[in-house]
Design an enzyme around this catalytic site. Sequence first.
Site: not given
Length: 178
Positions: A23, A61-63, A85, A91, A93, A118, A132
């Site tokens: 993503f 990124s959540f995974e 990223a 929202t 989220h 990280y 970046r």
Amino acid sequence: MAVFEGTYQVLGTPRFGIVISRFNDLITTKLLEGCQDCLRRHGVDPNPHGSQVDYAWVPGSFEIPLVAAQLAATRRYAAIICLGAVIRGQTPHFDYVAAEVTKGIATASMQTGVPIIYGILTTDTMQQALERAGIKSNKGWEYALNALEMANLMQTLPSAINPPTTKLSSSTRILTDG
């Protein structure tokens, strides 16, 4: 009194793992390029078919923390680099994802004793993320440099006879002696 500080020199033939979010791949592929360039210039062969760097692509990124923890648990890696990223939207989220990814990476590193870097950009806009990831500088380079330094530092620290273990209790980390 001892002073411990890592260097960017590769000791032996360390193996690194890189976990990358698909993503926002416009950003993450640029971070990966910067990361690979840094590793290459410091004597690590980033070839995916080589023996020094393994790559794991995840949906978002959540995974990342789950896969980083699994890789670290194998004890095959001197360090794991996480690249993602998370860009603020309309929202809440963004807040949930950024917070959980941060906690997950920190927890995985503490539980395994393996440096997990990280490398998650958290920005308000796509423009900030692009800056970046290569327009002004490439944070991927910095993340790889951090991995090299931490891998070296962990090799030079004295080993503990009974290293503390990390246990999770109600989402709070508690260090114990056994």
